[in-house]
Write a protein that holds these residues in place. Structure first.
Motif, PDB file in Angstrom:
ATOM      1  N   HIS A   1      -1.067  -6.386   0.578  1.00  7.50           N
ATOM      2  CA  HIS A   1      -2.041  -5.504   1.213  1.00  7.50           C
ATOM      3  C   HIS A   1      -3.056  -4.968   0.191  1.00  7.50           C
ATOM      4  CE1 HIS A   1      -2.576  -2.267   4.580  1.00  7.50           C
ATOM      5  NE2 HIS A   1      -3.700  -2.876   4.278  1.00  7.50           N
ATOM      6  N   CYS A   2      -4.072  -5.766  -0.067  1.00  6.01           N
ATOM      7  CA  CYS A   2      -5.162  -5.374  -0.959  1.00  6.01           C
ATOM      8  C   CYS A   2      -4.642  -4.824  -2.284  1.00  6.01           C
ATOM      9  CB  CYS A   2      -6.078  -4.362  -0.286  1.00  6.01           C
ATOM     10  SG  CYS A   2      -6.855  -4.980   1.217  1.00  6.01           S
TER      11      CYS A   2
ATOM     12  N   ARG B   1       0.812  -1.218   0.000  1.00  4.13           N
ATOM     13  CA  ARG B   1       0.000   0.000   0.000  1.00  4.13           C
ATOM     14  C   ARG B   1       0.846   1.270   0.000  1.00  4.13           C
ATOM     15  NH1 ARG B   1      -5.181  -0.525  -1.624  1.00  4.13           N
ATOM     16  NH2 ARG B   1      -5.406   1.596  -0.843  1.00  4.13           N
TER      17      ARG B   1
ATOM     18  N   HIS C   1      -0.931   3.458  -6.500  1.00  4.10           N
ATOM     19  CA  HIS C   1      -1.186   2.077  -6.119  1.00  4.10           C
ATOM     20  C   HIS C   1      -1.909   1.378  -7.266  1.00  4.10           C
ATOM     21  CE1 HIS C   1      -3.196  -1.244  -3.754  1.00  4.10           C
ATOM     22  NE2 HIS C   1      -1.914  -1.416  -3.526  1.00  4.10           N
TER      23      HIS C   1
ATOM     24  N   PHE D   1      -9.874   5.154  -0.685  1.00  2.00           N
ATOM     25  CA  PHE D   1      -9.532   3.746  -0.907  1.00  2.00           C
ATOM     26  C   PHE D   1     -10.834   2.970  -0.979  1.00  2.00           C
ATOM     27  CE2 PHE D   1      -8.537   5.157   3.463  1.00  2.00           C
ATOM     28  CZ  PHE D   1      -9.535   4.520   4.181  1.00  2.00           C
TER      29      PHE D   1
END
Length: 327
Positions: free
Chosen positions: A122-123, A85, A90, A234
Protein backbone atom coordinates in the motif's frame (compact mmCIF):
# COMPACT_ATOMS: atom_id res chain seq x y z
CA UNK A 1 -20.37 -5.58 -18.01
CA UNK A 2 -17.13 -5.91 -19.91
CA UNK A 3 -14.25 -7.87 -18.42
CA UNK A 4 -10.50 -7.52 -18.83
CA UNK A 5 -7.58 -9.72 -17.75
CA UNK A 6 -5.53 -8.56 -14.76
CA UNK A 7 -2.08 -9.12 -16.21
CA UNK A 8 -0.29 -12.38 -15.51
CA UNK A 9 -2.83 -13.26 -12.78
CA UNK A 10 -5.26 -14.19 -15.58
CA UNK A 11 -8.19 -13.04 -13.42
CA UNK A 12 -11.07 -11.84 -15.60
CA UNK A 13 -12.33 -8.79 -13.76
CA UNK A 14 -14.98 -6.16 -14.43
CA UNK A 15 -13.59 -3.05 -16.09
CA UNK A 16 -15.81 -1.02 -13.76
CA UNK A 17 -14.92 -2.27 -10.30
CA UNK A 18 -15.36 -0.85 -6.81
CA UNK A 19 -13.01 0.92 -4.44
CA UNK A 20 -14.11 0.85 -0.80
CA UNK A 21 -12.28 3.69 0.94
CA UNK A 22 -15.61 5.46 1.60
CA UNK A 23 -18.08 2.65 0.96
CA UNK A 24 -19.19 2.79 4.60
CA UNK A 25 -19.98 6.50 4.43
CA UNK A 26 -18.29 9.76 3.61
CA UNK A 27 -14.66 10.43 4.44
CA UNK A 28 -14.20 11.23 8.11
CA UNK A 29 -17.49 9.68 9.25
CA UNK A 30 -17.86 6.49 11.34
CA UNK A 31 -18.12 3.34 9.21
CA UNK A 32 -21.73 2.45 8.38
CA UNK A 33 -22.06 -1.29 7.76
CA UNK A 34 -25.65 -1.06 6.56
CA UNK A 35 -24.65 1.45 3.90
CA UNK A 36 -21.65 -0.66 2.95
CA UNK A 37 -23.76 -3.81 2.58
CA UNK A 38 -26.23 -2.02 0.31
CA UNK A 39 -23.51 -0.62 -1.95
CA UNK A 40 -21.51 -3.85 -2.12
CA UNK A 41 -24.56 -5.96 -2.96
CA UNK A 42 -25.73 -3.43 -5.55
CA UNK A 43 -22.28 -3.49 -7.13
CA UNK A 44 -22.34 -7.27 -7.46
CA UNK A 45 -25.90 -7.14 -8.80
CA UNK A 46 -24.59 -4.73 -11.46
CA UNK A 47 -21.90 -7.13 -12.65
CA UNK A 48 -18.90 -5.97 -10.62
CA UNK A 49 -16.71 -8.90 -9.61
CA UNK A 50 -13.59 -7.12 -8.30
CA UNK A 51 -13.60 -5.21 -5.02
CA UNK A 52 -10.60 -3.26 -3.75
CA UNK A 53 -10.22 -2.64 -0.03
CA UNK A 54 -7.43 -2.10 2.51
CA UNK A 55 -6.77 -2.81 6.16
CA UNK A 56 -6.70 0.92 6.97
CA UNK A 57 -10.09 1.70 5.42
CA UNK A 58 -12.35 2.24 8.39
CA UNK A 59 -9.64 0.65 10.56
CA UNK A 60 -10.48 -2.81 9.19
CA UNK A 61 -14.23 -2.30 8.98
CA UNK A 62 -14.17 -2.08 5.18
CA UNK A 63 -12.46 -5.48 4.96
CA UNK A 64 -15.06 -6.94 7.33
CA UNK A 65 -17.92 -5.60 5.21
CA UNK A 66 -16.37 -6.85 1.97
CA UNK A 67 -15.74 -10.31 3.37
CA UNK A 68 -19.22 -10.60 4.84
CA UNK A 69 -20.95 -9.68 1.59
CA UNK A 70 -18.67 -11.77 -0.63
CA UNK A 71 -19.28 -14.85 1.52
CA UNK A 72 -23.04 -14.30 1.30
CA UNK A 73 -23.07 -14.30 -2.51
CA UNK A 74 -23.00 -17.22 -4.92
CA UNK A 75 -21.05 -15.33 -7.58
CA UNK A 76 -17.25 -15.50 -7.76
CA UNK A 77 -16.05 -12.15 -6.47
CA UNK A 78 -12.36 -11.31 -6.42
CA UNK A 79 -11.15 -9.47 -3.33
CA UNK A 80 -8.06 -7.25 -3.36
CA UNK A 81 -6.70 -5.76 -0.17
CA UNK A 82 -3.57 -3.79 0.74
CA UNK A 83 -1.01 -3.83 3.51
CA UNK A 84 1.68 -1.56 4.92
CA UNK A 85 -0.05 1.71 5.75
CA UNK A 86 -0.67 0.63 9.33
CA UNK A 87 3.05 0.97 10.00
CA UNK A 88 3.88 3.89 12.28
CA UNK A 89 6.11 5.53 11.40
CA UNK A 90 5.43 4.71 7.76
CA UNK A 91 9.07 4.54 6.69
CA UNK A 92 11.28 2.03 4.91
CA UNK A 93 12.75 0.70 8.15
CA UNK A 94 9.30 -0.22 9.46
CA UNK A 95 8.75 -2.64 6.57
CA UNK A 96 9.70 -6.04 7.97
CA UNK A 97 8.79 -9.59 7.02
CA UNK A 98 7.13 -10.10 10.39
CA UNK A 99 5.00 -6.97 10.16
CA UNK A 100 3.79 -7.63 6.62
CA UNK A 101 2.98 -11.26 7.34
CA UNK A 102 0.97 -10.09 10.35
CA UNK A 103 -0.95 -7.60 8.23
CA UNK A 104 -1.92 -10.26 5.68
CA UNK A 105 -3.06 -12.60 8.42
CA UNK A 106 -5.08 -9.78 10.00
CA UNK A 107 -6.76 -9.09 6.65
CA UNK A 108 -7.73 -12.74 6.37
CA UNK A 109 -9.27 -12.55 9.85
CA UNK A 110 -11.11 -9.33 9.00
CA UNK A 111 -12.56 -10.68 5.77
CA UNK A 112 -13.13 -14.20 7.04
CA UNK A 113 -11.72 -15.48 3.74
CA UNK A 114 -9.32 -18.38 3.35
CA UNK A 115 -7.22 -16.55 0.78
CA UNK A 116 -6.92 -13.09 -0.77
CA UNK A 117 -7.15 -13.00 -4.55
CA UNK A 118 -4.79 -10.02 -4.61
CA UNK A 119 -2.69 -8.40 -1.90
CA UNK A 120 -1.03 -5.09 -2.69
CA UNK A 121 1.76 -3.22 -0.97
CA UNK A 122 0.00 0.00 0.00
CA UNK A 123 2.07 2.89 -1.36
CA UNK A 124 5.28 2.03 0.49
CA UNK A 125 8.25 4.40 0.59
CA UNK A 126 10.29 4.26 -2.61
CA UNK A 127 13.17 2.47 -0.85
CA UNK A 128 10.98 -0.59 -0.27
CA UNK A 129 10.87 -1.25 -4.00
CA UNK A 130 14.62 -1.92 -3.86
CA UNK A 131 14.34 -4.67 -1.24
CA UNK A 132 13.94 -8.11 -2.87
CA UNK A 133 13.31 -9.83 0.46
CA UNK A 134 10.04 -7.91 0.85
CA UNK A 135 8.74 -9.20 -2.46
CA UNK A 136 10.01 -12.74 -1.81
CA UNK A 137 7.79 -12.91 1.30
CA UNK A 138 4.70 -12.96 -0.89
CA UNK A 139 5.95 -16.05 -2.75
CA UNK A 140 5.94 -17.79 0.61
CA UNK A 141 2.49 -16.49 1.46
CA UNK A 142 1.23 -17.76 -1.88
CA UNK A 143 2.73 -21.20 -1.21
CA UNK A 144 0.91 -21.20 2.12
CA UNK A 145 -2.36 -20.39 0.35
CA UNK A 146 -2.88 -17.08 2.14
CA UNK A 147 -2.75 -15.06 -1.10
CA UNK A 148 -3.15 -15.81 -4.78
CA UNK A 149 -1.44 -12.82 -6.36
CA UNK A 150 0.76 -9.84 -5.49
CA UNK A 151 0.36 -6.28 -6.70
CA UNK A 152 1.59 -2.85 -5.71
CA UNK A 153 -0.19 0.42 -5.15
CA UNK A 154 2.12 3.31 -5.97
CA UNK A 155 2.33 7.09 -5.76
CA UNK A 156 4.88 7.56 -8.54
CA UNK A 157 5.40 6.15 -12.01
CA UNK A 158 9.00 5.24 -11.21
CA UNK A 159 7.86 3.00 -8.34
CA UNK A 160 5.58 1.09 -10.68
CA UNK A 161 8.36 0.64 -13.20
CA UNK A 162 10.70 -0.71 -10.50
CA UNK A 163 8.01 -3.09 -9.21
CA UNK A 164 7.73 -4.70 -12.64
CA UNK A 165 11.22 -6.13 -12.18
CA UNK A 166 9.85 -8.59 -9.63
CA UNK A 167 8.35 -11.58 -11.45
CA UNK A 168 5.64 -12.16 -8.83
CA UNK A 169 4.12 -8.68 -9.27
CA UNK A 170 1.03 -9.00 -11.47
CA UNK A 171 -0.59 -5.58 -11.10
CA UNK A 172 0.05 -1.92 -10.42
CA UNK A 173 -2.54 0.40 -8.89
CA UNK A 174 -1.97 4.10 -9.46
CA UNK A 175 -3.69 7.49 -9.61
CA UNK A 176 -5.02 8.05 -13.10
CA UNK A 177 -7.58 10.43 -14.54
CA UNK A 178 -7.94 13.34 -16.96
CA UNK A 179 -5.93 15.50 -14.54
CA UNK A 180 -3.20 12.89 -13.94
CA UNK A 181 -1.94 11.75 -17.32
CA UNK A 182 1.75 10.94 -16.95
CA UNK A 183 1.21 7.17 -16.51
CA UNK A 184 -0.02 6.81 -20.12
CA UNK A 185 3.50 7.40 -21.33
CA UNK A 186 6.23 4.90 -20.39
CA UNK A 187 4.30 3.03 -17.69
CA UNK A 188 1.62 1.86 -20.10
CA UNK A 189 4.15 0.62 -22.66
CA UNK A 190 6.17 -1.31 -20.07
CA UNK A 191 3.06 -2.78 -18.46
CA UNK A 192 1.91 -4.15 -21.80
CA UNK A 193 5.38 -5.60 -22.49
CA UNK A 194 5.54 -7.27 -19.06
CA UNK A 195 1.89 -8.40 -18.92
CA UNK A 196 1.10 -6.26 -15.88
CA UNK A 197 -2.48 -5.39 -14.97
CA UNK A 198 -3.20 -1.69 -14.42
CA UNK A 199 -5.75 -0.56 -11.83
CA UNK A 200 -6.76 3.11 -12.02
CA UNK A 201 -7.64 4.73 -8.70
CA UNK A 202 -8.82 8.27 -7.82
CA UNK A 203 -10.53 8.37 -11.25
CA UNK A 204 -12.62 11.43 -10.37
CA UNK A 205 -9.76 13.37 -8.74
CA UNK A 206 -11.40 13.20 -5.29
CA UNK A 207 -14.64 14.53 -6.75
CA UNK A 208 -13.22 17.44 -8.74
CA UNK A 209 -14.23 15.71 -11.96
CA UNK A 210 -17.83 15.38 -10.85
CA UNK A 211 -18.24 19.04 -11.73
CA UNK A 212 -20.22 19.58 -8.52
CA UNK A 213 -17.65 21.62 -6.58
CA UNK A 214 -17.13 25.37 -6.49
CA UNK A 215 -14.98 27.88 -4.61
CA UNK A 216 -17.70 27.96 -1.97
CA UNK A 217 -17.70 24.19 -1.40
CA UNK A 218 -16.57 23.20 2.09
CA UNK A 219 -15.38 19.84 3.39
CA UNK A 220 -15.63 18.36 6.88
CA UNK A 221 -12.61 18.74 9.13
CA UNK A 222 -11.92 14.98 8.98
CA UNK A 223 -12.19 14.88 5.17
CA UNK A 224 -8.77 14.64 3.50
CA UNK A 225 -9.96 17.19 0.93
CA UNK A 226 -9.88 19.66 3.79
CA UNK A 227 -6.68 18.72 5.63
CA UNK A 228 -4.41 17.17 2.97
CA UNK A 229 -4.44 19.59 0.04
CA UNK A 230 -0.72 20.17 0.35
CA UNK A 231 0.21 16.66 1.47
CA UNK A 232 0.10 17.40 5.20
CA UNK A 233 -1.05 13.87 6.15
CA UNK A 234 -0.08 11.66 3.18
CA UNK A 235 0.88 11.98 -0.46
CA UNK A 236 -0.56 15.13 -2.00
CA UNK A 237 -1.58 13.20 -5.12
CA UNK A 238 -4.28 11.32 -3.20
CA UNK A 239 -6.19 14.60 -2.73
CA UNK A 240 -7.56 16.15 -5.93
CA UNK A 241 -4.76 14.18 -7.72
CA UNK A 242 -2.32 16.84 -6.54
CA UNK A 243 -4.09 19.53 -8.57
CA UNK A 244 -4.42 23.04 -7.17
CA UNK A 245 -8.10 23.33 -6.24
CA UNK A 246 -8.79 26.64 -8.00
CA UNK A 247 -6.96 25.56 -11.15
CA UNK A 248 -8.90 22.32 -11.06
CA UNK A 249 -12.18 24.20 -10.91
CA UNK A 250 -11.15 26.31 -13.90
CA UNK A 251 -10.24 23.19 -15.87
CA UNK A 252 -13.56 21.56 -14.99
CA UNK A 253 -15.39 24.64 -16.28
CA UNK A 254 -13.66 24.09 -19.62
CA UNK A 255 -14.62 20.41 -19.62
CA UNK A 256 -18.25 21.39 -19.12
CA UNK A 257 -18.08 23.43 -22.31
CA UNK A 258 -16.96 20.34 -24.24
CA UNK A 259 -19.62 18.11 -22.66
CA UNK A 260 -22.48 20.53 -21.86
CA UNK A 261 -25.23 17.92 -21.64
CA UNK A 262 -23.24 14.94 -20.38
CA UNK A 263 -22.73 13.39 -16.97
CA UNK A 264 -19.15 14.51 -16.29
CA UNK A 265 -18.22 11.66 -13.89
CA UNK A 266 -19.25 9.13 -16.52
CA UNK A 267 -17.17 10.94 -19.15
CA UNK A 268 -14.19 10.88 -16.79
CA UNK A 269 -14.49 7.12 -16.29
CA UNK A 270 -15.04 6.47 -19.98
CA UNK A 271 -11.89 8.46 -20.80
CA UNK A 272 -9.84 6.10 -18.62
CA UNK A 273 -11.36 2.94 -20.05
CA UNK A 274 -10.61 3.97 -23.63
CA UNK A 275 -7.00 3.06 -22.91
CA UNK A 276 -6.76 -0.67 -23.63
CA UNK A 277 -3.81 -1.01 -21.24
CA UNK A 278 -6.10 -0.27 -18.29
CA UNK A 279 -7.56 -3.38 -16.68
CA UNK A 280 -10.11 -1.68 -14.49
CA UNK A 281 -11.09 1.54 -12.79
CA UNK A 282 -12.08 1.52 -9.10
CA UNK A 283 -14.28 4.53 -8.30
CA UNK A 284 -15.61 4.62 -4.77
CA UNK A 285 -19.18 5.22 -3.73
CA UNK A 286 -20.70 6.41 -0.49
CA UNK A 287 -24.23 6.41 -1.95
CA UNK A 288 -26.17 4.00 -4.15
CA UNK A 289 -26.82 6.64 -6.79
CA UNK A 290 -23.08 7.19 -7.23
CA UNK A 291 -22.60 3.49 -7.90
CA UNK A 292 -25.52 3.42 -10.31
CA UNK A 293 -24.01 6.34 -12.22
CA UNK A 294 -20.67 4.53 -12.47
CA UNK A 295 -22.33 1.40 -13.86
CA UNK A 296 -23.98 3.41 -16.65
CA UNK A 297 -20.53 4.05 -18.16
CA UNK A 298 -20.80 0.61 -19.78
CA UNK A 299 -23.50 1.98 -22.07
CA UNK A 300 -21.58 5.03 -23.27
CA UNK A 301 -20.12 5.35 -26.76
CA UNK A 302 -16.40 6.00 -27.08
CA UNK A 303 -15.34 9.61 -26.85
CA UNK A 304 -14.63 11.16 -30.25
CA UNK A 305 -11.12 12.05 -31.36
CA UNK A 306 -11.87 15.77 -31.24
CA UNK A 307 -13.17 15.40 -27.67
CA UNK A 308 -10.02 13.56 -26.64
CA UNK A 309 -7.90 16.29 -28.20
CA UNK A 310 -9.86 18.96 -26.34
CA UNK A 311 -9.35 17.14 -23.03
CA UNK A 312 -5.61 16.99 -23.64
CA UNK A 313 -5.55 20.69 -24.46
CA UNK A 314 -7.19 21.51 -21.14
CA UNK A 315 -4.71 19.27 -19.32
CA UNK A 316 -1.77 20.97 -21.01
CA UNK A 317 -3.11 24.45 -20.30
CA UNK A 318 -4.27 24.11 -16.69
CA UNK A 319 -2.73 21.03 -15.10
CA UNK A 320 0.44 19.64 -16.67
CA UNK A 321 2.98 22.20 -15.49
CA UNK A 322 2.10 21.71 -11.82
CA UNK A 323 1.44 17.96 -11.72
CA UNK A 324 3.03 15.99 -14.55
CA UNK A 325 6.59 15.56 -13.30
CA UNK A 326 5.51 15.07 -9.67
CA UNK A 327 3.82 11.73 -10.20
Amino acid sequence: MNFRTLGKSNLKISEISLGTWQVGGKWGEPFDHKNADEILNKAIDGGINFIDTADVYGDGESEKAVGRVVKSRSEKIYVASKCGRRLNPHVNESYTIKALRGFVEDSLKNTGLETLDLIQLHCPPTEVFYRPEIFELFNTLKEEGKIQNLGVSVEKVEEGIKAMEYPNVCSIQFIYNMFRQRPNELLFDLAKKNNIGLIARVPLASGLLTGKFSKETTFDKDDHRNFNRNGEAFDKGETFSGVDYDKGLAAVDELKKIFPNADLPQIALKWILQFPEITCVIPGASKINQLESNLKVEGLSDLKSEELEAINKIYNQYIKEDVHQRC
